[in-house]
Design an enzyme around this catalytic site. Structure first.
Site, short mmCIF file in Angstrom:
data_model
loop_
_atom_site.label_atom_id
_atom_site.label_comp_id
_atom_site.label_asym_id
_atom_site.label_seq_id
_atom_site.Cartn_x
_atom_site.Cartn_y
_atom_site.Cartn_z
N ARG A 185 -81.52 -96.41 62.89
CA ARG A 185 -81.27 -97.81 62.46
C ARG A 185 -82.19 -98.77 63.22
O ARG A 185 -82.64 -99.78 62.67
CB ARG A 185 -79.80 -98.18 62.69
CG ARG A 185 -78.90 -97.61 61.59
CD ARG A 185 -77.46 -97.52 62.01
NE ARG A 185 -76.85 -98.81 62.25
CZ ARG A 185 -75.72 -98.98 62.96
NH1 ARG A 185 -75.10 -97.94 63.48
NH2 ARG A 185 -75.22 -100.17 63.12
N ARG A 205 -68.30 -99.70 70.41
CA ARG A 205 -67.69 -100.57 69.40
C ARG A 205 -66.65 -99.86 68.53
O ARG A 205 -66.87 -98.77 68.04
CB ARG A 205 -68.84 -101.12 68.55
CG ARG A 205 -68.50 -101.74 67.25
CD ARG A 205 -69.67 -102.52 66.73
NE ARG A 205 -70.58 -101.74 65.91
CZ ARG A 205 -71.68 -102.23 65.35
NH1 ARG A 205 -72.03 -103.50 65.58
NH2 ARG A 205 -72.45 -101.48 64.61
N ARG A 241 -82.69 -107.97 54.82
CA ARG A 241 -83.10 -106.98 55.82
C ARG A 241 -84.52 -106.53 55.60
O ARG A 241 -85.04 -105.74 56.38
CB ARG A 241 -82.18 -105.78 55.72
CG ARG A 241 -81.22 -105.65 56.91
CD ARG A 241 -80.41 -104.42 56.66
NE ARG A 241 -79.74 -103.89 57.80
CZ ARG A 241 -78.46 -104.10 58.08
NH1 ARG A 241 -77.75 -104.94 57.39
NH2 ARG A 241 -77.92 -103.49 59.10
N ARG A 252 -67.25 -96.66 63.36
CA ARG A 252 -68.06 -96.52 62.14
C ARG A 252 -68.79 -95.19 62.15
O ARG A 252 -69.27 -94.75 63.19
CB ARG A 252 -69.07 -97.66 62.08
CG ARG A 252 -68.52 -98.93 61.52
CD ARG A 252 -69.45 -100.09 61.67
NE ARG A 252 -70.83 -99.83 61.27
CZ ARG A 252 -71.75 -100.78 61.19
NH1 ARG A 252 -71.44 -102.03 61.47
NH2 ARG A 252 -72.99 -100.50 60.83
N LYS A 310 -74.08 -109.93 65.34
CA LYS A 310 -74.09 -110.75 64.11
C LYS A 310 -72.69 -110.88 63.50
O LYS A 310 -72.26 -111.97 63.15
CB LYS A 310 -75.02 -110.14 63.04
CG LYS A 310 -76.48 -110.08 63.42
CD LYS A 310 -77.33 -109.62 62.25
CE LYS A 310 -77.04 -108.23 61.76
NZ LYS A 310 -77.32 -107.15 62.73
P1 AMP Z 1 -74.44 -103.32 58.95
O1 AMP Z 1 -72.96 -103.31 58.87
O2 AMP Z 1 -75.06 -104.64 58.65
O3 AMP Z 1 -74.94 -102.71 60.24
O4 AMP Z 1 -74.96 -102.33 57.79
C1 AMP Z 1 -74.61 -100.96 57.76
C2 AMP Z 1 -75.52 -100.20 56.81
O5 AMP Z 1 -75.37 -100.70 55.47
C3 AMP Z 1 -77.02 -100.33 57.10
O6 AMP Z 1 -77.48 -99.44 58.10
C4 AMP Z 1 -77.61 -100.03 55.71
O7 AMP Z 1 -77.57 -98.64 55.44
C5 AMP Z 1 -76.61 -100.70 54.78
N1 AMP Z 1 -77.01 -102.13 54.54
C6 AMP Z 1 -76.36 -103.24 54.96
N2 AMP Z 1 -77.00 -104.36 54.58
C7 AMP Z 1 -78.09 -103.94 53.89
C8 AMP Z 1 -79.17 -104.61 53.26
N3 AMP Z 1 -79.27 -105.96 53.28
N4 AMP Z 1 -80.12 -103.86 52.65
C9 AMP Z 1 -80.05 -102.52 52.62
N5 AMP Z 1 -79.08 -101.81 53.21
C10 AMP Z 1 -78.09 -102.51 53.85
#
Ligand code: AMP
Length: 205
Positions: free
Chosen positions: A159, A122, A88, A148, A13
């Protein structure tokens, strides 16, 4: 254009959103990236987020919705954005419906084994935020790439569980609204982007 990119962790994404941002002149909104910036700057949100992110859980819906609402209220963002990592949950999607209209939802479909491997390889540039899997130094910024804290095997598994239970139902949510466009995320970055470009320029596949 008002877009959502939907897909499992590691489906690409972020990478595709950056390409869309560059080529279609949209604002890339990554809630994960915003949360990580908060974490780095030790804001109130960041302090709350730390243990949640490291467990692979989601932050409270209300908090993330407020964050996105704030960004979407900006004139230059309003009708010109690509959302990456939001919504999400169904609750977030319902809240988003009250904030704005969405034109297209691109679902990057790819299976777990494939993305898990991708996530473990990554590395992200701390400056430009681009991700790479084949180098340890950012070719654009010339700084060492970082991993990360939630890209470890244990957190990845939770996740994925969270994705299956809370995020995947959004595929049907947007299908019913006739907004969903599916692409095959197992292809190369360029091949996935070509599919997305076709959808954004023309019609349904
Ligand atoms: P990402 O970079 O999109 O993989 O997000 C990393 C982490 O941020 C996720 O595993 C969640 O803990 C938090 N996070 C990101 N976007 C959301 C969202 N829309 N709602 C809740 N938690 C989020």
């Amino acid at each position: 254009m008002r877009l959502i990119l939907l897909g499992a962790p590691g489906s690409g994404k972020g990478t595709q959103a950056q390409k869309i941002q560059e080529n279609f002149n949209l604002v890339h909104i990554s809630t994960g990236e915003i949360i990580r910036e908060n974490l780095k700057n030790k804001t109130q949100t960041g302090l709350l987020a730390e243990s949640i992110i490291n467990k692979g859980d989601l932050l409270p819906d209300e908090l993330v919705v407020e964050m996105v609402k704030d960004i979407l209220s900006k004139q230059e963002v309003k009708d010109n954005f690509v959302l990456d990592g939001f919504p999400r949950t169904i609750k977030q999607a319902e809240a988003l419906d009250k904030i704005t209209q969405i034109d297209k939802v691109i679902f990057i479909d790819v299976n777990f084994d494939y993305t898990k491997d991708r996530i473990l390889k990554r590395r992200t540039c701390p400056l430009c935020k681009k991700t790479y899997s084949d180098t340890l130094v950012c070719p654009n910024c010339n700084v060492t790439l970082i991993m990360r804290s939630d890209d470890n095997e244990e957190t990845i598994n939770s996740r994925f569980k969270v994705y299956e239970e809370q995020t995947k139902p959004l595929v049907n949510y947007y299908k019913q609204k006739n907004l969903l466009y599916k692409v095959d995320g197992s292809k190369t970055i360029e091949q996935v982007y070509k599919q997305i470009e076709f959808i954004l320029n023309e019609g349904k596949v």
